[in-house]
Design a protein around this motif. Structure first.
Motif, short mmCIF file in Angstrom:
data_model
loop_
_atom_site.label_atom_id
_atom_site.label_comp_id
_atom_site.label_asym_id
_atom_site.label_seq_id
_atom_site.Cartn_x
_atom_site.Cartn_y
_atom_site.Cartn_z
N ARG A 62 0.84 -1.19 0.00
CA ARG A 62 0.00 0.00 0.00
C ARG A 62 0.88 1.24 0.00
O ARG A 62 2.08 1.17 0.27
CB ARG A 62 -0.93 0.02 1.21
CG ARG A 62 -0.26 0.01 2.55
CD ARG A 62 -1.26 -0.26 3.66
NE ARG A 62 -0.66 -0.20 4.99
CZ ARG A 62 -0.49 0.90 5.69
NH1 ARG A 62 -0.89 2.06 5.17
NH2 ARG A 62 0.07 0.90 6.88
N SER A 63 0.28 2.37 -0.30
CA SER A 63 1.01 3.62 -0.45
C SER A 63 0.73 4.57 0.70
O SER A 63 -0.39 4.64 1.19
CB SER A 63 0.63 4.31 -1.78
OG SER A 63 0.81 3.43 -2.86
N VAL A 64 1.76 5.28 1.12
CA VAL A 64 1.65 6.31 2.15
C VAL A 64 1.99 7.64 1.51
O VAL A 64 3.09 7.81 0.98
CB VAL A 64 2.60 6.02 3.33
CG1 VAL A 64 2.51 7.14 4.35
CG2 VAL A 64 2.26 4.69 3.97
N CYS A 65 1.04 8.58 1.53
CA CYS A 65 1.20 9.85 0.83
C CYS A 65 0.74 11.02 1.71
O CYS A 65 0.00 10.82 2.67
CB CYS A 65 0.36 9.87 -0.45
SG CYS A 65 0.77 8.60 -1.66
N CYS A 75 5.56 9.83 -2.20
CA CYS A 75 4.78 8.74 -1.63
C CYS A 75 5.71 7.56 -1.44
O CYS A 75 6.69 7.39 -2.17
CB CYS A 75 3.62 8.35 -2.55
SG CYS A 75 2.25 9.51 -2.57
N ILE A 78 4.62 0.58 1.34
CA ILE A 78 4.71 -0.30 2.51
C ILE A 78 4.27 -1.69 2.06
O ILE A 78 3.14 -1.86 1.57
CB ILE A 78 3.80 0.19 3.66
CG1 ILE A 78 4.15 1.62 4.07
CG2 ILE A 78 3.89 -0.77 4.84
CD1 ILE A 78 5.48 1.77 4.76
N ARG A 311 6.10 0.13 10.57
CA ARG A 311 6.09 1.26 11.49
C ARG A 311 6.47 0.90 12.92
O ARG A 311 6.56 1.78 13.77
CB ARG A 311 4.70 1.90 11.51
CG ARG A 311 3.60 1.00 12.08
CD ARG A 311 2.23 1.58 11.82
NE ARG A 311 1.17 0.81 12.46
CZ ARG A 311 -0.11 0.95 12.18
NH1 ARG A 311 -0.48 1.82 11.28
NH2 ARG A 311 -1.01 0.24 12.80
N TYR A 334 9.07 5.36 13.95
CA TYR A 334 9.11 6.58 13.16
C TYR A 334 10.42 7.31 13.42
O TYR A 334 11.02 7.21 14.48
CB TYR A 334 7.92 7.49 13.49
CG TYR A 334 7.88 7.97 14.92
CD1 TYR A 334 8.52 9.15 15.28
CD2 TYR A 334 7.21 7.25 15.91
CE1 TYR A 334 8.49 9.59 16.60
CE2 TYR A 334 7.17 7.69 17.22
CZ TYR A 334 7.82 8.87 17.56
OH TYR A 334 7.80 9.31 18.85
N PHE A 345 6.01 11.92 5.65
CA PHE A 345 6.17 10.52 6.02
C PHE A 345 6.42 10.40 7.52
O PHE A 345 5.89 9.51 8.18
CB PHE A 345 7.33 9.92 5.24
CG PHE A 345 7.41 8.42 5.34
CD1 PHE A 345 6.28 7.63 5.23
CD2 PHE A 345 8.63 7.78 5.52
CE1 PHE A 345 6.34 6.25 5.30
CE2 PHE A 345 8.72 6.40 5.59
CZ PHE A 345 7.57 5.65 5.48
N TRP A 348 3.12 10.78 9.24
CA TRP A 348 2.32 9.55 9.13
C TRP A 348 2.85 8.51 10.11
O TRP A 348 2.08 7.84 10.79
CB TRP A 348 2.39 9.01 7.70
CG TRP A 348 1.65 7.72 7.55
CD1 TRP A 348 0.33 7.55 7.27
CD2 TRP A 348 2.20 6.39 7.70
NE1 TRP A 348 0.02 6.21 7.23
CE2 TRP A 348 1.13 5.48 7.49
CE3 TRP A 348 3.46 5.90 7.98
CZ2 TRP A 348 1.32 4.11 7.55
CZ3 TRP A 348 3.64 4.52 8.05
CH2 TRP A 348 2.58 3.65 7.83
N LYS A 349 4.17 8.34 10.16
CA LYS A 349 4.76 7.36 11.06
C LYS A 349 4.36 7.65 12.50
O LYS A 349 3.99 6.75 13.26
CB LYS A 349 6.29 7.39 10.94
CG LYS A 349 6.82 6.73 9.70
CD LYS A 349 7.05 5.28 9.95
CE LYS A 349 7.76 4.63 8.76
NZ LYS A 349 7.99 3.21 8.98
N ASN A 352 0.70 6.98 13.19
CA ASN A 352 0.30 5.59 13.11
C ASN A 352 1.12 4.66 13.99
O ASN A 352 0.88 3.46 14.03
CB ASN A 352 0.40 5.11 11.64
CG ASN A 352 -0.71 5.68 10.79
OD1 ASN A 352 -1.79 5.14 10.70
ND2 ASN A 352 -0.44 6.83 10.18
#
Length: 482
Positions: A62-65, A75, A78, A311, A334, A345, A348-349, A352
């Motif tokens: 999957r993508s993290v953007c 992006c 993962i 993560r 992270y 990023f 996001w880390k 999450n």
């Protein structure tokens, strides 16, 4: 006769008209497609609109953007459990035309294993390459690891460095100062070369570390070390290694010299040709360096570690302070101080990396066990090991449920295993190698059925029975020989 001619004329005329209509319709569709293609550019030119990118697809992941994907935004891919990032396709950048610079992709890994104890307890330096997805041994193109102090490596770490595109063989119960050797995969090497001393940093880093430690000791009048490199002249074995944010990391293990063997909680992170680290007492450099923030809370050796969803890391059991333990702990990964272009990023880390204060202990203490993350979820499987130093090797299987914070017992493996490895290859779980006493070593491989919880042996075997061997998961695309 005239009637037949007239009907024929009608049919020909109809087909000609039909063909003309189809050609006209085709031209209209083509005109519309061209307009739609250029419409976005027209809006940008006339109204100054900003073109954004859509979230890209990550194959087998999957993508993290960022929330808003502007030109220049990054992006990240993962991977799903059982897959590994394809080199050069872990990051992509939004271009000015609304397209992406790269396709994000995860792929099936191959297994490279090396060294360890073999039949009758003898040590070994040979390398095997295994394709578990297709159940075959690959012709080995990597020669045996070089000896260290005239000794084969065992209880060592074999790691794939996605930045350097090489295999690293580090540590081991070989005596003397810890070392790493490298086998280059791209471009292909013909021999192992010396890589680094994993307990040391660069000359500059070592000098600054000494100054920092002296200032700390004199300021707080303590003998406690703040050093990031507290074990420079010592060896290490029975550690765990993972690749986190493309950084090779090793955790814990037994620190030893000629006099003592002691479990540790120190972490080492590869940065180029040098290593950075954090001791149990020093977290300052986590704020100063581009390091994933994963730490061991207690000393551990002969334990098992798995990465969760790119993560976090979960550490299970092991040998700590002269006893086997059942403790399970969670550490978010992270980065505290990433490069500027990684801010989204990092956010996001951090958002999450949920705080997991207390994970349930293993049903009983374990060391020398294997573990992996099950496919399609974050549940953790743990197998084999021993409950105390003189215990018989176990064959049990436990699975951790995040929803209930509990461990449930599954079917036992076909054979007891200690010093083995458990891996997820494309969603399939395998327990490989190990031993069940001091003279009986295993060359067999078992597969776990995620639906029934049972195990079955597969026909493929090692070239040699092995335990306490090194294992690295490597993208299949960098090994065309297989």
């Amino acid at each position: 006769m005239n009637l037949i001619i007239w009907i024929h004329w009608l049919l020909v005329t109809f087909n000609i008209c039909k063909a003309d209509e189809l050609q006209d319709l085709s031209q209209r569709v083509e005109t519309l497609e061209n307009f739609i293609t250029s419409f976005e550019d027209l809006l940008v030119r006339r109204y100054g609109l900003i073109r954004h990118c859509e979230v890209p697809n990550t194959e087998n992941g999957r993508s993290v953007c960022p929330k808003i994907i502007k030109t220049g935004s990054k992006c990240y891919g993962i991977c799903k459990p059982g897959f590994i990032m394809t080199p050069g396709q872990d990051t992509t950048v939004c271009q000015s035309d609304g397209r992406w610079s790269h396709q994000l992709q995860c792929e099936l890994p191959m297994i490279i294993l090396s060294g360890g104890n073999v039949k009758d307890g003898q040590s070994d330096s040979t390398v095997e390459i295994i394709d578990l997805q297709n159940m075959k041994q690959c012709k080995p193109f990597i020669s045996g690891m070089p000896l260290v102090n005239n000794t084969d490596r065992m209880l060592h770490n074999l790691m794939y460095d996605p930045v350097g595109k090489d295999i690293l063989a580090c540590y081991g119960l070989s005596g003397g100062e810890a070392t790493c050797h490298s086998w280059k995969l791209d471009p292909p090497a013909s021999t192992w070369t010396f890589h680094s001393y994993p307990h040391k940093g660069s000359d500059w880093d070592m000098a600054m570390d000494k100054i920092q430690s002296r200032v700390y000791s004199s300021t707080y009048d303590t003998k406690e070390s703040l050093s990031s490199h507290p074990h420079t002249e010592k060896g290490r074995y029975a550690a765990e290694s993972l690749t986190v944010d493309s950084k090779v990391m090793t955790f814990g293990g037994m620190i030893f010299d000629q006099e003592t063997h002691q479990s540790t909680s120190t972490t080492r992170v590869l940065s180029g040709k040098f290593w950075k680290g954090r001791s149990e007492n020093n977290l300052l450099n986590a704020y100063l360096m581009d390091l994933p923030y994963c730490t061991l809370s207690i000393p551990r050796a002969f334990f098992c570690a798995v990465q969760i969803d790119g993560r976090a890391v979960v550490f299970t059991g092991g040998f700590s302070n002269n006893q086997v333990i059942s403790n399970v702990s969670y550490s978010g990964c992270y980065r505290i101080s990433p490069p500027n272009d990684d801010k989204e990023f990092k956010l996001w880390k951090k958002e999450n990396s949920e705080s997991v204060e207390k994970m349930a202990d293993l049903p009983y203490p374990l060391s020398g066990h294997g573990c992996a993350v099950l496919p399609n979820n974050k549940e953790i499987i743990v197998t084999g090991g021993q409950r105390f130093e003189s215990d018989q090797t176990q064959s049990q299987t436990f699975v951790y449920s995040w929803a209930n914070n509990t461990w449930s017992k599954q079917w036992d493996m076909k054979k007891p295993r200690f010093g083995h490895q458990v891996v997820n290859i494309g969603g399939r779980i395998f327990a490989i190698g190990g031993k069940y006493n001091e003279i009986n070593f295993l060359d067999s491989i078992e597969e776990y059925n995620t639906s029934t919880g049972g195990w079955s042996e597969v026909p493929l075997k090692f070239n040699k029975p092995r335990a306490h061997f090194g294992l690295a998961l490597v993208p299949k695309s960098v090994m065309p020989e297989c």
